[in-house]
Scaffold this motif. Structure first.
Motif, short mmCIF file in Angstrom:
data_model
loop_
_atom_site.label_atom_id
_atom_site.label_comp_id
_atom_site.label_asym_id
_atom_site.label_seq_id
_atom_site.Cartn_x
_atom_site.Cartn_y
_atom_site.Cartn_z
N VAL A 43 0.84 -1.20 0.00
CA VAL A 43 0.00 0.00 0.00
C VAL A 43 0.88 1.25 0.00
O VAL A 43 0.62 2.20 -0.75
CB VAL A 43 -0.98 0.00 1.20
N LYS A 44 1.91 1.27 0.80
CA LYS A 44 2.83 2.41 0.86
C LYS A 44 3.55 2.60 -0.48
O LYS A 44 3.72 3.73 -0.95
CB LYS A 44 3.85 2.22 1.98
N ILE A 45 3.96 1.50 -1.08
CA ILE A 45 4.67 1.56 -2.36
C ILE A 45 3.74 2.12 -3.44
O ILE A 45 4.11 3.03 -4.19
CB ILE A 45 5.19 0.16 -2.74
N ILE A 46 2.54 1.56 -3.52
CA ILE A 46 1.58 2.00 -4.54
C ILE A 46 1.20 3.46 -4.32
O ILE A 46 1.07 4.24 -5.27
CB ILE A 46 0.33 1.10 -4.56
N ASN A 47 1.06 3.87 -3.07
CA ASN A 47 0.76 5.26 -2.76
C ASN A 47 1.86 6.17 -3.31
O ASN A 47 1.57 7.19 -3.96
CB ASN A 47 0.59 5.45 -1.25
N LYS A 48 3.11 5.82 -3.08
CA LYS A 48 4.22 6.62 -3.57
C LYS A 48 4.26 6.64 -5.10
O LYS A 48 4.43 7.70 -5.72
CB LYS A 48 5.54 6.08 -3.01
N LEU A 49 4.09 5.46 -5.72
CA LEU A 49 4.08 5.39 -7.18
C LEU A 49 2.91 6.20 -7.76
O LEU A 49 3.04 6.79 -8.83
CB LEU A 49 4.02 3.93 -7.65
N GLY A 50 1.81 6.23 -7.04
CA GLY A 50 0.66 7.04 -7.45
C GLY A 50 0.97 8.53 -7.38
O GLY A 50 0.63 9.29 -8.29
N GLN A 51 1.61 8.96 -6.30
CA GLN A 51 1.99 10.36 -6.15
C GLN A 51 2.91 10.81 -7.28
O GLN A 51 2.87 11.95 -7.72
CB GLN A 51 2.68 10.59 -4.80
N LEU A 52 3.74 9.88 -7.74
CA LEU A 52 4.71 10.19 -8.80
C LEU A 52 4.11 10.08 -10.20
O LEU A 52 4.77 10.41 -11.18
CB LEU A 52 5.93 9.26 -8.67
N GLY A 53 2.88 9.57 -10.30
CA GLY A 53 2.22 9.44 -11.59
C GLY A 53 2.47 8.13 -12.32
O GLY A 53 1.96 7.92 -13.41
N TYR A 54 3.25 7.24 -11.73
CA TYR A 54 3.53 5.95 -12.37
C TYR A 54 2.35 4.98 -12.26
O TYR A 54 2.20 4.10 -13.09
CB TYR A 54 4.77 5.30 -11.77
N VAL A 55 1.54 5.17 -11.23
CA VAL A 55 0.37 4.32 -11.01
C VAL A 55 -0.85 5.23 -10.86
O VAL A 55 -0.77 6.28 -10.22
CB VAL A 55 0.55 3.44 -9.75
N GLU A 56 -1.93 4.79 -11.45
CA GLU A 56 -3.21 5.48 -11.29
C GLU A 56 -4.06 4.63 -10.36
O GLU A 56 -4.16 3.41 -10.53
CB GLU A 56 -3.92 5.62 -12.63
N THR A 57 -4.65 5.27 -9.37
CA THR A 57 -5.53 4.56 -8.44
C THR A 57 -6.96 4.98 -8.71
O THR A 57 -7.24 6.17 -8.90
CB THR A 57 -5.15 4.84 -6.97
N ARG A 59 -10.70 4.69 -7.11
CA ARG A 59 -11.43 4.36 -5.88
C ARG A 59 -12.81 3.79 -6.21
O ARG A 59 -13.31 3.91 -7.31
CB ARG A 59 -11.60 5.61 -5.02
N GLY A 60 -13.38 3.16 -5.21
CA GLY A 60 -14.75 2.68 -5.34
C GLY A 60 -14.85 1.18 -5.44
O GLY A 60 -13.85 0.46 -5.44
N LYS A 61 -16.09 0.72 -5.55
CA LYS A 61 -16.38 -0.71 -5.56
C LYS A 61 -15.63 -1.44 -6.67
O LYS A 61 -15.13 -2.53 -6.49
CB LYS A 61 -17.88 -0.93 -5.69
N ASN A 62 -15.58 -0.85 -7.83
CA ASN A 62 -14.90 -1.47 -8.97
C ASN A 62 -13.54 -0.83 -9.22
O ASN A 62 -13.04 -0.83 -10.34
CB ASN A 62 -15.77 -1.37 -10.22
N GLY A 63 -12.94 -0.30 -8.16
CA GLY A 63 -11.66 0.39 -8.28
C GLY A 63 -10.48 -0.56 -8.33
O GLY A 63 -10.62 -1.77 -8.35
N GLY A 64 -9.33 0.03 -8.34
CA GLY A 64 -8.09 -0.74 -8.37
C GLY A 64 -6.95 0.15 -8.80
O GLY A 64 -7.00 1.37 -8.68
N ILE A 65 -5.91 -0.48 -9.31
CA ILE A 65 -4.71 0.25 -9.75
C ILE A 65 -4.33 -0.20 -11.15
O ILE A 65 -4.62 -1.31 -11.57
CB ILE A 65 -3.54 0.02 -8.78
N ARG A 66 -3.68 0.73 -11.86
CA ARG A 66 -3.14 0.43 -13.19
C ARG A 66 -2.00 1.42 -13.45
O ARG A 66 -1.81 2.37 -12.69
CB ARG A 66 -4.22 0.54 -14.26
N LEU A 67 -1.28 1.18 -14.52
CA LEU A 67 -0.21 2.11 -14.86
C LEU A 67 -0.78 3.50 -15.10
O LEU A 67 -1.85 3.64 -15.70
CB LEU A 67 0.54 1.65 -16.11
N GLY A 68 -0.06 4.49 -14.66
CA GLY A 68 -0.51 5.87 -14.83
C GLY A 68 0.00 6.49 -16.12
O GLY A 68 -0.38 7.61 -16.46
N MET A 69 0.86 5.78 -16.83
CA MET A 69 1.39 6.25 -18.10
C MET A 69 1.84 5.03 -18.89
O MET A 69 1.98 3.95 -18.33
CB MET A 69 2.55 7.23 -17.89
N PRO A 70 2.04 5.17 -20.19
CA PRO A 70 2.46 4.02 -20.98
C PRO A 70 3.80 3.45 -20.49
O PRO A 70 4.70 4.20 -20.08
CB PRO A 70 2.60 4.58 -22.40
#
Length: 143
Positions: A43-57, A59-70
């Motif tokens: 969770v901490k790692i994904i949060n940091k990667l999200g802040q940097l734009g590498y991961v998009e988070t 939210r919500g019932k059908n939420g999740g994570i994916r790459l934030g850029m190609p």
């Protein structure tokens, strides 16, 4: 030089997300399961990667994570610089009394720079393109 587990698992999480079809969401729990790391750590790692734009988070019932850029835009050296504490040794005069005359710090600086220069030559897409065994191994890790 050894990367921290934070950076190691951050790169692994990006590799996993890059193997998913474009736009598909994954859960942090799934990434945690694939690599056998604690959920709190991921969770901490994904949060940091999200802040940097590498991961998009998402939210919500059908939420999740994916790459934030190609994946071909994610340069490994940039990721490591952003999340790895790159100070190899403490060269402050308060810590080491030979700092003013030390030649080791220059050598270590050059070694660190060579390490980062090599990582700058590679993108996340290189880790997954034409690498069918990777997907098999990732799929096997959760069975």
């Amino acid at each position: 030089m050894q990367l921290t587990s934070f950076t190691d698992y951050g790169l692994r999480a990006l590799i996993y997300l890059a193997t998913l079809p474009q736009g598909e969401l994954a859960s942090i729990s799934k990434v945690t399961e694939v690599y056998g790391v604690s959920r709190n750590h991921m969770v901490k790692i994904i949060n940091k990667l999200g802040q940097l734009g590498y991961v998009e988070t998402v939210r919500g019932k059908n939420g999740g994570i994916r790459l934030g850029m190609p994946a071909n835009k994610i340069v490994l050296g940039d990721v490591v610089r952003a999340i790895e504490p790159l100070q190899i040794v403490n060269c402050s005069e308060d810590f080491c009394h030979i700092t003013p005359a030390c030649r080791l710090k220059g050598i270590l600086f050059n070694a660190r720079q060579a390490f980062l220069d090599e990582l700058d030559n590679h993108t996340l897409s290189e880790m997954i393109d034409d690498n069918p065994p990777l997907r098999v191994l990732l799929d096997q890790s959760v069975q």
